[in-house]
Design a protein around this motif. Sequence first.
Motif, PDB file in Angstrom:
ATOM      1  N   LYS A   1       0.845  -1.188   0.000  1.00 24.10           N
ATOM      2  CA  LYS A   1       0.000   0.000   0.000  1.00 24.10           C
ATOM      3  C   LYS A   1       0.881   1.240   0.000  1.00 24.10           C
ATOM      4  O   LYS A   1       1.980   1.231   0.570  1.00 24.10           O
ATOM      5  N   PRO A   2       0.415   2.316  -0.610  1.00 28.04           N
ATOM      6  CA  PRO A   2       1.173   3.569  -0.583  1.00 28.04           C
ATOM      7  C   PRO A   2       1.010   4.263   0.758  1.00 28.04           C
ATOM      8  O   PRO A   2       0.255   3.806   1.636  1.00 28.04           O
ATOM      9  N   ASP A   3       1.689   5.369   0.939  1.00 30.83           N
ATOM     10  CA  ASP A   3       1.507   6.174   2.147  1.00 30.83           C
ATOM     11  C   ASP A   3       0.088   6.726   2.193  1.00 30.83           C
ATOM     12  O   ASP A   3      -0.640   6.757   1.197  1.00 30.83           O
ATOM     13  N   TRP A   4      -0.302   7.231   3.358  1.00 26.19           N
ATOM     14  CA  TRP A   4      -1.687   7.610   3.638  1.00 26.19           C
ATOM     15  C   TRP A   4      -2.245   8.625   2.646  1.00 26.19           C
ATOM     16  O   TRP A   4      -3.418   8.597   2.305  1.00 26.19           O
ATOM     17  N   TYR A   5      -1.403   9.518   2.138  1.00 26.08           N
ATOM     18  CA  TYR A   5      -1.908  10.585   1.282  1.00 26.08           C
ATOM     19  C   TYR A   5      -2.191  10.109  -0.148  1.00 26.08           C
ATOM     20  O   TYR A   5      -2.785  10.848  -0.937  1.00 26.08           O
ATOM     21  N   LEU A   6      -1.794   8.891  -0.491  1.00 29.97           N
ATOM     22  CA  LEU A   6      -2.122   8.314  -1.802  1.00 29.97           C
ATOM     23  C   LEU A   6      -3.010   7.082  -1.682  1.00 29.97           C
ATOM     24  O   LEU A   6      -3.300   6.431  -2.686  1.00 29.97           O
ATOM     25  N   LEU A   7      -3.449   6.791  -0.465  1.00 30.89           N
ATOM     26  CA  LEU A   7      -4.240   5.582  -0.252  1.00 30.89           C
ATOM     27  C   LEU A   7      -5.572   5.651  -0.995  1.00 30.89           C
ATOM     28  O   LEU A   7      -6.114   4.631  -1.410  1.00 30.89           O
ATOM     29  N   TRP A   8      -6.111   6.859  -1.196  1.00 35.33           N
ATOM     30  CA  TRP A   8      -7.401   6.983  -1.879  1.00 35.33           C
ATOM     31  C   TRP A   8      -7.304   6.541  -3.345  1.00 35.33           C
ATOM     32  O   TRP A   8      -8.237   5.931  -3.870  1.00 35.33           O
ATOM     33  N   ILE A   9      -6.168   6.836  -3.994  1.00 31.91           N
ATOM     34  CA  ILE A   9      -5.992   6.370  -5.373  1.00 31.91           C
ATOM     35  C   ILE A   9      -5.885   4.844  -5.390  1.00 31.91           C
ATOM     36  O   ILE A   9      -6.462   4.179  -6.267  1.00 31.91           O
ATOM     37  N   PHE A  10      -5.178   4.284  -4.432  1.00 31.58           N
ATOM     38  CA  PHE A  10      -5.058   2.829  -4.332  1.00 31.58           C
ATOM     39  C   PHE A  10      -6.433   2.208  -4.131  1.00 31.58           C
ATOM     40  O   PHE A  10      -6.756   1.162  -4.715  1.00 31.58           O
ATOM     41  N   GLY A  11      -7.272   2.855  -3.304  1.00 34.94           N
ATOM     42  CA  GLY A  11      -8.625   2.350  -3.074  1.00 34.94           C
ATOM     43  C   GLY A  11      -9.463   2.365  -4.330  1.00 34.94           C
ATOM     44  O   GLY A  11     -10.235   1.430  -4.590  1.00 34.94           O
ATOM     45  N   VAL A  12      -9.333   3.417  -5.131  1.00 38.82           N
ATOM     46  CA  VAL A  12     -10.057   3.489  -6.403  1.00 38.82           C
ATOM     47  C   VAL A  12      -9.632   2.339  -7.311  1.00 38.82           C
ATOM     48  O   VAL A  12     -10.469   1.676  -7.948  1.00 38.82           O
ATOM     49  N   LEU A  13      -8.326   2.089  -7.379  1.00 37.41           N
ATOM     50  CA  LEU A  13      -7.826   0.985  -8.211  1.00 37.41           C
ATOM     51  C   LEU A  13      -8.349  -0.365  -7.717  1.00 37.41           C
ATOM     52  O   LEU A  13      -8.620  -1.263  -8.517  1.00 37.41           O
ATOM     53  N   GLU A  14      -8.498  -0.500  -6.390  1.00 36.92           N
ATOM     54  CA  GLU A  14      -9.026  -1.743  -5.835  1.00 36.92           C
ATOM     55  C   GLU A  14     -10.503  -1.927  -6.178  1.00 36.92           C
ATOM     56  O   GLU A  14     -10.981  -3.059  -6.314  1.00 36.92           O
ATOM     57  N   MET A  15     -11.227  -0.815  -6.320  1.00 33.06           N
ATOM     58  CA  MET A  15     -12.664  -0.893  -6.591  1.00 33.06           C
ATOM     59  C   MET A  15     -12.978  -1.195  -8.050  1.00 33.06           C
ATOM     60  O   MET A  15     -14.049  -1.714  -8.365  1.00 33.06           O
ATOM     61  N   ILE A  16     -12.078  -0.853  -8.952  1.00 32.54           N
ATOM     62  CA  ILE A  16     -12.333  -1.047 -10.378  1.00 32.54           C
ATOM     63  C   ILE A  16     -11.970  -2.487 -10.765  1.00 32.54           C
ATOM     64  O   ILE A  16     -10.833  -2.919 -10.563  1.00 32.54           O
ATOM     65  N   PRO A  17     -12.905  -3.244 -11.296  1.00 30.02           N
ATOM     66  CA  PRO A  17     -12.599  -4.645 -11.653  1.00 30.02           C
ATOM     67  C   PRO A  17     -11.599  -4.731 -12.802  1.00 30.02           C
ATOM     68  O   PRO A  17     -11.518  -3.832 -13.650  1.00 30.02           O
ATOM     69  N   ALA A  18     -10.838  -5.801 -12.815  1.00 31.15           N
ATOM     70  CA  ALA A  18      -9.828  -5.998 -13.860  1.00 31.15           C
ATOM     71  C   ALA A  18     -10.458  -6.111 -15.244  1.00 31.15           C
ATOM     72  O   ALA A  18      -9.798  -5.850 -16.254  1.00 31.15           O
ATOM     73  N   SER A  19     -11.731  -6.484 -15.291  1.00 26.76           N
ATOM     74  CA  SER A  19     -12.405  -6.651 -16.582  1.00 26.76           C
ATOM     75  C   SER A  19     -12.883  -5.322 -17.176  1.00 26.76           C
ATOM     76  O   SER A  19     -13.388  -5.302 -18.298  1.00 26.76           O
ATOM     77  N   ALA A  20     -12.728  -4.236 -16.421  1.00 24.82           N
ATOM     78  CA  ALA A  20     -13.202  -2.923 -16.900  1.00 24.82           C
ATOM     79  C   ALA A  20     -12.203  -2.356 -17.898  1.00 24.82           C
ATOM     80  O   ALA A  20     -11.408  -1.461 -17.585  1.00 24.82           O
ATOM     81  N   LYS A  21     -12.245  -2.871 -19.106  1.00 20.69           N
ATOM     82  CA  LYS A  21     -11.335  -2.388 -20.141  1.00 20.69           C
ATOM     83  C   LYS A  21     -12.021  -2.464 -21.496  1.00 20.69           C
ATOM     84  O   LYS A  21     -12.896  -3.292 -21.733  1.00 20.69           O
ATOM     85  N   PHE A  22     -11.632  -1.555 -22.377  1.00 22.32           N
ATOM     86  CA  PHE A  22     -12.170  -1.560 -23.735  1.00 22.32           C
ATOM     87  C   PHE A  22     -11.163  -0.872 -24.644  1.00 22.32           C
ATOM     88  O   PHE A  22     -10.216  -0.218 -24.183  1.00 22.32           O
ATOM     89  N   THR A  23     -11.359  -1.033 -25.942  1.00 23.06           N
ATOM     90  CA  THR A  23     -10.443  -0.480 -26.925  1.00 23.06           C
ATOM     91  C   THR A  23     -11.088   0.715 -27.612  1.00 23.06           C
ATOM     92  O   THR A  23     -12.257   0.670 -27.996  1.00 23.06           O
ATOM     93  N   LEU A  24     -10.313   1.799 -27.745  1.00 18.38           N
ATOM     94  CA  LEU A  24     -10.800   3.012 -28.384  1.00 18.38           C
ATOM     95  C   LEU A  24      -9.752   3.486 -29.384  1.00 18.38           C
ATOM     96  O   LEU A  24      -8.631   3.839 -29.002  1.00 18.38           O
ATOM     97  N   PHE A  25     -10.107   3.465 -30.683  1.00 16.32           N
ATOM     98  CA  PHE A  25      -9.190   3.897 -31.745  1.00 16.32           C
ATOM     99  C   PHE A  25      -7.835   3.192 -31.652  1.00 16.32           C
ATOM    100  O   PHE A  25      -6.772   3.794 -31.822  1.00 16.32           O
ATOM    101  N   GLY A  26      -7.875   1.927 -31.300  1.00 12.13           N
ATOM    102  CA  GLY A  26      -6.651   1.144 -31.240  1.00 12.13           C
ATOM    103  C   GLY A  26      -5.909   1.206 -29.918  1.00 12.13           C
ATOM    104  O   GLY A  26      -4.933   0.487 -29.730  1.00 12.13           O
ATOM    105  N   GLY A  27      -6.358   2.061 -29.005  1.00 16.36           N
ATOM    106  CA  GLY A  27      -5.724   2.160 -27.692  1.00 16.36           C
ATOM    107  C   GLY A  27      -6.591   1.530 -26.623  1.00 16.36           C
ATOM    108  O   GLY A  27      -7.825   1.672 -26.640  1.00 16.36           O
ATOM    109  N   GLU A  28      -5.978   0.814 -25.680  1.00 18.65           N
ATOM    110  CA  GLU A  28      -6.737   0.131 -24.633  1.00 18.65           C
ATOM    111  C   GLU A  28      -6.961   1.048 -23.445  1.00 18.65           C
ATOM    112  O   GLU A  28      -6.013   1.630 -22.903  1.00 18.65           O
TER     113      GLU A  28
END
Length: 427
Positions: free
Chosen positions: A285-312
């Motif tokens: 885990k990161p330090d306390w002041y970046l923990l909120w970004i880590f939490g957001v990453l934990e909440m987003i499922p790994a399957s949440a991805k799509f391709t747009l104009f050739g970029g993922e």
Amino acid sequence: MNQWLDERLNISRLNDKFLRKAFPVHHTYFLGEITLFSLIVLLLTGVFLALSYEPSTRLVPSFLDKAQMVPAAYSSILRINYMPFGDMLRRIHHWSANLMVAASILHMMRIYFTGSFKKPRELNWWIGMLLLVVTIITAVTGYSLPYDNFAKTTLGVVVGIVQSVPWVGDWLAQAAFGGKFALDNAYMIPRVYGYHIMLLPAILLGLTGAHLLIMIKQKHTQPQYAKRIAYKKIVGVPLSTQQTPIALMLAFLMAGIVILFAAFIPVHPVEVFGPASDNPVANIKPDWYLLWIFGVLEMIPASAKFTLFGGEIGPEFIGGIVIATLTLLVMLAVPIFDQSKENLYYSENPTDHPKRLAGGVAFFALLLVWSVAGYKNDFQWPVAPFYVLTVVAPLVSYFVTIAIVRGIKSFRAADDRDMAQAAAADD
């Protein structure tokens, strides 16, 4: 001698213009000074640490076990730990960084809740936000330098977020870290070291200088009590004769507290994590002041991805780049939301602006929810409640704050009526 110097350097004008500057007497105004003192301590301790640190990934015999080959950066940290006061300097450096981030956040909270970001101080709000962001980035590069297994794993997370940028991610990551992310990348640690001791401190010092110059030019927003003492006059104590001794006492007090923390609370145990390897540390885990970004990453499922104009577009990009950037833009846009036409002279009572107060409380409630989400895997919590709390917690915080402010105002109004009735009865 004084006359000779004054004729050449015009010291008397310096004294009249700067050294006699009046500083408001209020405890919340010291938060900015604590941030500045922390930066000074970080620079001083950083110089001593840099003299013994080797920014290299080349393999050398370990300082503790000559039979073991470890990266030179890791071995140099072990050597620093066993130098006289070396480990103490690392601890002071660590806790000063945390104090600087905390003081910066509290300082920006004071500015926001009292409306001190309003005209004509919008530019200093934006500079202050940039200072906070650069401070956090500097801290991140700092705890990557030991190049133990924790630092290697942390760098892997950062590189992964940079690589997640569609279309140009791989190029950005290689440009930023000197090639592909790998254990034997000889340019990665020197590149991060350069950021940490040269580029980012230079930006910090430049922004700090601009922040202070603008503040001196525009003057502080005055506390509310100054309005009763002398309306639209500068009320405070002069820098050279009264504010400086107060600031020095605060600096010594702050240094004492940091040294106490450093003496009794260990920091980042590199010996426990061991040298960098290709086996990442689990569930870091990161330090306390970046923990909120880590939490957001934990909440987003790994399957949440799509391709747009050739970029993922993947979860790392959505959480680590998009949501983080939108959050920063909301904070930067605070002065734009204000519709004031006249210059602000006095700090405002937060309860006189309930919507702004409630908005700030809701914002921190949201960050708190995301920070707690960072511990989801540790306690095996389901993710669904955090989706609900992301919406519900800010809304509840907003309306509860509005209700509390209305209650406070009703109590004040009742007190004013009682005082008016008592005065009328005396007459």
